[in-house]
Motif scaffolding. Structure first.
Motif, PDB file in Angstrom:
ATOM      1  N   VAL A 185       0.773  -1.194   0.024  1.00 17.71           N
ATOM      2  CA  VAL A 185      -0.202  -0.089   0.093  1.00 17.71           C
ATOM      3  C   VAL A 185       0.913   1.345   0.116  1.00 17.71           C
ATOM      4  O   VAL A 185       1.732   1.440   1.044  1.00 17.71           O
ATOM      5  CB  VAL A 185      -0.800  -0.103   1.140  1.00 17.71           C
ATOM      6  N   THR A 186       0.616   2.209  -1.077  1.00 16.26           N
ATOM      7  CA  THR A 186       1.657   3.245  -1.098  1.00 16.26           C
ATOM      8  C   THR A 186       1.012   4.534  -1.496  1.00 16.26           C
ATOM      9  O   THR A 186      -0.208   4.377  -2.254  1.00 16.26           O
ATOM     10  CB  THR A 186       2.645   3.078  -2.311  1.00 16.26           C
ATOM     11  N   LEU A 187       1.109   5.694  -0.672  1.00 17.48           N
ATOM     12  CA  LEU A 187       0.531   6.853  -1.151  1.00 17.48           C
ATOM     13  C   LEU A 187       1.628   7.828  -1.720  1.00 17.48           C
ATOM     14  O   LEU A 187       2.845   8.024  -1.286  1.00 17.48           O
ATOM     15  CB  LEU A 187       0.244   7.697   0.491  1.00 17.48           C
ATOM     16  N   LEU A 188       1.102   8.033  -2.809  1.00 21.08           N
ATOM     17  CA  LEU A 188       2.210   9.150  -3.723  1.00 21.08           C
ATOM     18  C   LEU A 188       1.561  10.268  -3.852  1.00 21.08           C
ATOM     19  O   LEU A 188       0.268  10.632  -3.994  1.00 21.08           O
ATOM     20  CB  LEU A 188       2.238   8.328  -5.070  1.00 21.08           C
ATOM     21  N   VAL A 189       2.323  11.228  -3.968  1.00 22.94           N
ATOM     22  CA  VAL A 189       2.315  12.707  -4.009  1.00 22.94           C
ATOM     23  C   VAL A 189       3.066  13.119  -4.783  1.00 22.94           C
ATOM     24  O   VAL A 189       4.220  13.175  -4.784  1.00 22.94           O
ATOM     25  CB  VAL A 189       2.155  13.612  -2.509  1.00 22.94           C
ATOM     26  N   PRO A 198      -3.102   7.037  -3.849  1.00 25.38           N
ATOM     27  CA  PRO A 198      -3.065   5.877  -3.140  1.00 25.38           C
ATOM     28  C   PRO A 198      -3.059   4.427  -4.056  1.00 25.38           C
ATOM     29  O   PRO A 198      -3.942   4.304  -4.818  1.00 25.38           O
ATOM     30  CB  PRO A 198      -4.184   5.719  -2.190  1.00 25.38           C
ATOM     31  N   LEU A 199      -2.081   3.749  -4.093  1.00 27.27           N
ATOM     32  CA  LEU A 199      -1.769   2.543  -4.948  1.00 27.27           C
ATOM     33  C   LEU A 199      -2.022   1.195  -4.117  1.00 27.27           C
ATOM     34  O   LEU A 199      -1.231   1.142  -3.008  1.00 27.27           O
ATOM     35  CB  LEU A 199      -0.668   2.560  -5.561  1.00 27.27           C
ATOM     36  N   LEU A 200      -2.741   0.365  -4.402  1.00 31.25           N
ATOM     37  CA  LEU A 200      -2.712  -0.894  -3.729  1.00 31.25           C
ATOM     38  C   LEU A 200      -2.031  -1.899  -4.826  1.00 31.25           C
ATOM     39  O   LEU A 200      -2.351  -1.977  -6.250  1.00 31.25           O
ATOM     40  CB  LEU A 200      -4.147  -1.526  -3.562  1.00 31.25           C
TER      41      LEU A 200
END
Length: 225
Positions: free
Chosen positions: A72-76, A101-103
């Motif tokens: 689980v990654t949150l990318l800005v 947000p990527l799963l």
């Protein structure tokens, strides 16, 4: 923050995000396998002709088996595009920002890693898609040794109905990257350096443009053992 709390925070931030969304740039290295839960954080910067990018990511790895883990990654990200003058003038902005947000599911097959990532959110309305945004990507990685690793992939992203229905965009990207240095920081932490070359074709409000970018990734990882 635990991996499960990070997932909840990522979803909440995505639901609260408004405005025009810049596309995520590249995919970055595949997280390395480990015996337990792990976390990773990265900063990427670079660009190409008429384009500049700065991007941060914070993620958590949740292993389900020796050969599979969920990430689980949150990318800005912030992206400057000189070929998008009309929209930038309308927004009074020089940089568009995005929150993704990527799963991901990661399959570890010997030295080969396969990562499949998804994200989608939206709600209907009189403007059709009414704020829909989605992301799908696939990355194939090869761990050459304890330091170096290669990856290549493909991603498709779309944003429709943002900015009160004034912004529609689709992006296709082909990234290729190399982890070329890794430094042990102690306590299970590593610091990795990677370069990623990226070709993209973006269609924004009916105008298509191709771009080539080069990104430098600085990634720190920790895996529970």
């Amino acid at each position: 923050m635990s991996p499960r709390r990070l997932l909840a925070a990522s979803v909440a931030l995505a639901l609260g995000a408004t405005g025009c969304i810049a596309m995520a740039q590249g995919v970055g290295p595949v997280p390395r396998p480990g015996g337990g839960e792990g976390i990773h954080a990265a900063l990427a910067a670079g660009g190409g002709p008429g384009r500049g990018t700065v991007q941060t990511a914070l993620g958590a790895v949740l292993p389900a088996a020796d050969w599979f883990a969920a990430d689980v990654t949150l990318l800005v990200n912030g992206v400057y595009q000189s070929d998008n003058d009309g929209l930038r003038a309308k927004q009074e902005l020089t940089v568009n920002w995005g929150l993704w947000p990527l799963l991901s599911g990661i399959f570890y097959m010997g030295p080969v890693d396969l990562r499949l990532s998804l994200f989608g959110i939206g709600g209907g309305g009189p403007e059709g898609p009414g704020g829909y945004m989605g992301h799908a990507s696939g990355t194939l990685g090869l761990r050459i040794d304890e330091v170096r690793a290669l990856w290549a992939g493909f991603s498709a992203q779309a944003v429709f109905g943002c900015c009160n229905g004034e912004y529609d965009a689709v992006s296709y990207q082909v990234p290729v990257g190399l982890v070329f240095e890794r430094v042990a920081l102690g306590g299970g932490w590593d610091l990795a350096f990677a370069l990623e070359a990226l070709w993209s074709r973006e269609t924004i409000d009916g105008r298509a443009a191709d771009a080539i970018s080069l990104l430098l990734h600085v990634l720190t990882e920790w895996v529970e053992t």
